[in-house]
Scaffold this motif. Structure first.
Motif, PDB file in Angstrom:
ATOM      1  N   ARG A 111       0.845  -1.179   0.000  1.00 24.80           N
ATOM      2  CA  ARG A 111       0.000   0.000   0.000  1.00 24.80           C
ATOM      3  C   ARG A 111       0.891   1.243   0.000  1.00 24.80           C
ATOM      4  O   ARG A 111       1.096   1.905   1.006  1.00 24.80           O
ATOM      5  N   THR A 112       1.369   1.528  -1.185  1.00 26.58           N
ATOM      6  CA  THR A 112       2.244   2.673  -1.441  1.00 26.58           C
ATOM      7  C   THR A 112       1.748   3.935  -0.754  1.00 26.58           C
ATOM      8  O   THR A 112       2.493   4.608  -0.040  1.00 26.58           O
ATOM      9  N   GLU A 113       0.462   4.265  -0.983  1.00 22.00           N
ATOM     10  CA  GLU A 113      -0.103   5.541  -0.538  1.00 22.00           C
ATOM     11  C   GLU A 113      -0.681   5.479   0.867  1.00 22.00           C
ATOM     12  O   GLU A 113      -1.137   6.498   1.380  1.00 22.00           O
ATOM     13  N   GLN A 114      -0.662   4.332   1.481  1.00 19.83           N
ATOM     14  CA  GLN A 114      -1.221   4.226   2.828  1.00 19.83           C
ATOM     15  C   GLN A 114      -0.100   3.979   3.833  1.00 19.83           C
ATOM     16  O   GLN A 114       0.550   4.922   4.260  1.00 19.83           O
ATOM     17  N   CYS A 115       0.123   2.735   4.202  1.00 23.49           N
ATOM     18  CA  CYS A 115       1.081   2.459   5.273  1.00 23.49           C
ATOM     19  C   CYS A 115       2.512   2.840   4.919  1.00 23.49           C
ATOM     20  O   CYS A 115       3.260   3.304   5.781  1.00 23.49           O
ATOM     21  N   CYS A 116       2.904   2.665   3.660  1.00 23.94           N
ATOM     22  CA  CYS A 116       4.273   3.043   3.283  1.00 23.94           C
ATOM     23  C   CYS A 116       4.451   4.558   3.341  1.00 23.94           C
ATOM     24  O   CYS A 116       5.399   5.063   3.950  1.00 23.94           O
ATOM     25  N   GLU A 117       3.543   5.281   2.711  1.00 23.38           N
ATOM     26  CA  GLU A 117       3.641   6.748   2.724  1.00 23.38           C
ATOM     27  C   GLU A 117       3.511   7.301   4.138  1.00 23.38           C
ATOM     28  O   GLU A 117       4.251   8.214   4.531  1.00 23.38           O
ATOM     29  N   THR A 118       2.576   6.783   4.913  1.00 17.92           N
ATOM     30  CA  THR A 118       2.374   7.279   6.276  1.00 17.92           C
ATOM     31  C   THR A 118       3.615   7.038   7.122  1.00 17.92           C
ATOM     32  O   THR A 118       4.035   7.911   7.880  1.00 17.92           O
ATOM     33  N   THR A 119       4.230   5.880   6.974  1.00 20.91           N
ATOM     34  CA  THR A 119       5.466   5.590   7.711  1.00 20.91           C
ATOM     35  C   THR A 119       6.573   6.559   7.301  1.00 20.91           C
ATOM     36  O   THR A 119       7.309   7.066   8.154  1.00 20.91           O
ATOM     37  N   ALA A 120       6.684   6.838   6.016  1.00 20.49           N
ATOM     38  CA  ALA A 120       7.709   7.780   5.543  1.00 20.49           C
ATOM     39  C   ALA A 120       7.498   9.159   6.151  1.00 20.49           C
ATOM     40  O   ALA A 120       8.448   9.804   6.614  1.00 20.49           O
ATOM     41  N   ARG A 121       6.257   9.623   6.176  1.00 17.76           N
ATOM     42  CA  ARG A 121       5.965  10.946   6.730  1.00 17.76           C
ATOM     43  C   ARG A 121       6.286  11.006   8.228  1.00 17.76           C
ATOM     44  O   ARG A 121       6.910  11.956   8.701  1.00 17.76           O
ATOM     45  N   VAL A 122       5.848   9.998   8.959  1.00 13.18           N
ATOM     46  CA  VAL A 122       6.089   9.982  10.411  1.00 13.18           C
ATOM     47  C   VAL A 122       7.588   9.879  10.688  1.00 13.18           C
ATOM     48  O   VAL A 122       8.119  10.592  11.545  1.00 13.18           O
ATOM     49  N   ALA A 123       8.274   9.015   9.957  1.00  6.18           N
ATOM     50  CA  ALA A 123       9.722   8.874  10.160  1.00  6.18           C
ATOM     51  C   ALA A 123      10.444  10.193   9.918  1.00  6.18           C
ATOM     52  O   ALA A 123      11.313  10.601  10.692  1.00  6.18           O
ATOM     53  N   SER A 124      10.066  10.884   8.856  1.00 11.61           N
ATOM     54  CA  SER A 124      10.666  12.186   8.568  1.00 11.61           C
ATOM     55  C   SER A 124      10.387  13.174   9.694  1.00 11.61           C
ATOM     56  O   SER A 124      11.299  13.878  10.153  1.00 11.61           O
ATOM     57  N   ASP A 125       9.143  13.225  10.143  1.00  9.03           N
ATOM     58  CA  ASP A 125       8.790  14.141  11.235  1.00  9.03           C
ATOM     59  C   ASP A 125       9.549  13.829  12.516  1.00  9.03           C
ATOM     60  O   ASP A 125       9.809  14.727  13.317  1.00  9.03           O
TER      61      ASP A 125
END
Length: 180
Positions: A111-125
């Motif tokens: 799920r590119t736009e769900q769990c993967c993207e959300t993890t990337a955003r949180v990790a960056s933050d």
């Protein structure tokens, strides 16, 4: 010791049980993820398997489907289970990363736009350097209000909102070259 880990998010049989293994993009995803894992292991980058769990259905532990996809044969350095979209905030993964002084996460999975993207955003933050390997992620068309977003649309959208803000967008080969 490396300051980098590869996250393999939700690459579990729960999704294929729903018929997603018949998506035309699946073979390329499986090949790309296999190459990424093998390349990271060759460079002694730990691989962390992240599994999504729910109380009922194909994501419940009782279903027997909350296990890695059959093509994944790697030895994971760590396995966590999550009940939310991101892999970091309630799975124990954040503490594991902090204990190992990880500074860079590579994101792959389902799920590119769900769990993967959300993890990337949180990790960056949270201050991590993030590499998002889109070709080692998989998603499926989404229909909303009569408009269907294709896999290509969803990947383009995810890359567009992550690049230069939350993550570096890389192919498998680019990612592995940067780790050299």
């Amino acid at each position: 010791m490396t300051d980098t880990v590869l996250l393999v998010i939700d690459a579990q049989q729960s999704f294929y049980h729903r018929g997603y293994q018949q998506t035309p993009e699946t073979p390329a995803f499986e090949q790309a993820l296999s190459r990424l894992i093998a390349g990271c292991q060759q460079k002694e980058i730990p691989v962390v398997d992240v599994l999504h769990v729910e109380t009922e259905g194909p994501f419940s532990p009782a279903s027997g489907l909350v296990v890695r996809l059959p093509f994944l044969t790697h030895q994971a350095a760590h396995v966590v289970k999550k009940t939310v979209h991101n892999a970091l905030t309630e799975s124990g993964l954040l503490q594991w990363l902090e204990q190992r002084q990880v500074q860079h996460v590579i994101v792959s999975g389902i799920r590119t736009e769900q769990c993967c993207e959300t993890t990337a955003r949180v990790a960056s933050d949270l201050g991590y350097r993030v590499t998002f390997v889109t070709e080692a992620t998989l998603t499926f068309p989404i229909n909303h209000n009569g408009i269907t977003l294709s896999v290509a649309d969803l990947r383009h959208r995810t890359e567009s909102v992550l690049i230069d803000r939350f993550a570096a967008i890389r192919t498998v080969e680019e990612c592995l070259q940067e780790l050299a």
